[in-house]
Design a protein around this motif. Structure first.
Motif, PDB file in Angstrom:
ATOM      1  N   CYS A 150      50.402  24.190  13.383  1.00 35.46           N
ATOM      2  CA  CYS A 150      50.949  24.233  12.068  1.00 35.46           C
ATOM      3  C   CYS A 150      50.958  25.959  11.077  1.00 35.46           C
ATOM      4  N   ASN A 151      49.828  26.266  11.377  1.00 33.61           N
ATOM      5  CA  ASN A 151      49.968  27.687  11.339  1.00 33.61           C
ATOM      6  C   ASN A 151      51.674  28.472  11.203  1.00 33.61           C
ATOM      7  N   PHE A 152      51.938  28.617  12.495  1.00 35.84           N
ATOM      8  CA  PHE A 152      53.423  29.249  12.628  1.00 35.84           C
ATOM      9  C   PHE A 152      54.581  28.817  12.197  1.00 35.84           C
ATOM     10  N   VAL A 153      54.449  27.364  12.539  1.00 33.05           N
ATOM     11  CA  VAL A 153      55.348  26.538  11.292  1.00 33.05           C
ATOM     12  C   VAL A 153      55.464  27.311   9.862  1.00 33.05           C
ATOM     13  N   LEU A 154      53.761  27.119   8.921  1.00 32.14           N
ATOM     14  CA  LEU A 154      54.332  27.653   7.745  1.00 32.14           C
ATOM     15  C   LEU A 154      54.554  28.989   7.559  1.00 32.14           C
ATOM     16  N   ARG A 155      53.988  30.082   7.914  1.00 22.63           N
ATOM     17  CA  ARG A 155      54.404  30.768   7.727  1.00 22.63           C
ATOM     18  C   ARG A 155      55.542  31.256   8.636  1.00 22.63           C
TER      19      ARG A 155
END
Length: 265
Positions: A150-155
């Motif tokens: 999720c962190n990767f997608v949102l960044r």
């Protein structure tokens, strides 16, 4: 431009507050996400290192005193350091406009940061359920893999979209703005670094008389045209004089005087 956008999106993820791969906060948040560092890297990726460094220095001055106590995020420095500086370089409108643009994107980035915190709460709950069931695989997935995904997608995704599509339209969009709007952005962009320096001085100066040293540095740079090496030497000499020859505290002086009077009697 797809390679440049991919690299900037990847660096945006690696420098995020919750990314553990670069020695945790040490290599990511406190190194890659400093605008002074990211500005140089963005300039290197986009082929204009000088502009990247100039914009990075200006943006760093704005956020030089920003802290994130308890996860409180007044502005998302990660989006400021990567997609915002990249758009500032691509706009070609100078550091003042880039600073105003970065401030806007940084505040908007807090929405995605809060969304990530909400999603992490969901994964934490699933990890607790897996712990109650005695499921090691579920604990690992819900505490490490899915939150990082999720962190990767949102960044990565917002940074990639901003740079890839913004590169095509940012210059035309900035040229289409009225002169009054551009003038306002220039004024705000020139003021914001001064605000950042003022906040830093407010935090570190205990006695207002210490402001004289800041003013000495200002005079050396603006009027005497000294370079940074000469300014460091002047600052070192002033620090040596201050800490070696400063007067004793008044209370200690009074105590010494009282002891001398008692000895006389």
């Amino acid at each position: 431009m797809i390679i440049e956008a991919t690299l900037i999106g990847l660096f945006c993820y690696l420098g995020a507050l919750s990314t553990p791969w670069l020695l945790g906060l040490t290599g990511g948040w406190y190194l890659l996400t400093r605008p002074l560092v990211s500005g140089m890297l963005v300039g290197l990726i986009l082929g204009d290192v000088k502009t990247g460094i100039v914009i990075g220095v200006a943006v760093q001055a704005v956020y030089i005193a920003m802290v994130t106590p308890g996860g409180s995020m007044p502005a998302d420095l990660n989006f400021v350091a990567w997609p915002a500086i990249a758009l500032g370089v691509l706009s070609g409108k100078g550091p003042e406009v880039a600073v105003a643009l970065a401030a806007t994107i940084g505040i908007a980035g807090t929405v995605l940061f809060n969304a990530m915190m909400v999603l992490n709460s969901f994964w934490n709950h699933r990890a607790d359920v897996a712990l109650e069931r005695g499921d090691p695989r579920g604990i690992y997935l819900n505490s490490a893999i899915w939150p990082q995904l999720c962190n990767f997608v949102l960044r990565f995704v917002p940074a990639f979209i901003a740079v890839y599509f913004g590169a095509q339209y940012i210059s035309a969009f900035m040229d289409s703005l009225p002169v009054a709007v551009l003038a306002t952005m220039n004024v705000l962009g020139g003021i914001l670094p001064a605000v950042g320096i003022a906040i830093l001085l407010k935090q570190i100066i205990k006695n207002y008389s210490m402001l004289i040293y800041f003013l000495v540095g200002f005079v050396c740079i603006v009027f005497l045209k000294l370079n940074m090496v000469a300014l460091v030497i002047v600052g070192s000499l002033l620090a040596l004089i201050h800490y070696n020859y400063k007067p004793e505290p008044q209370q200690a002086a009074n105590t010494t005087a009282d002891g001398d009077d008692e000895d006389e009697f």
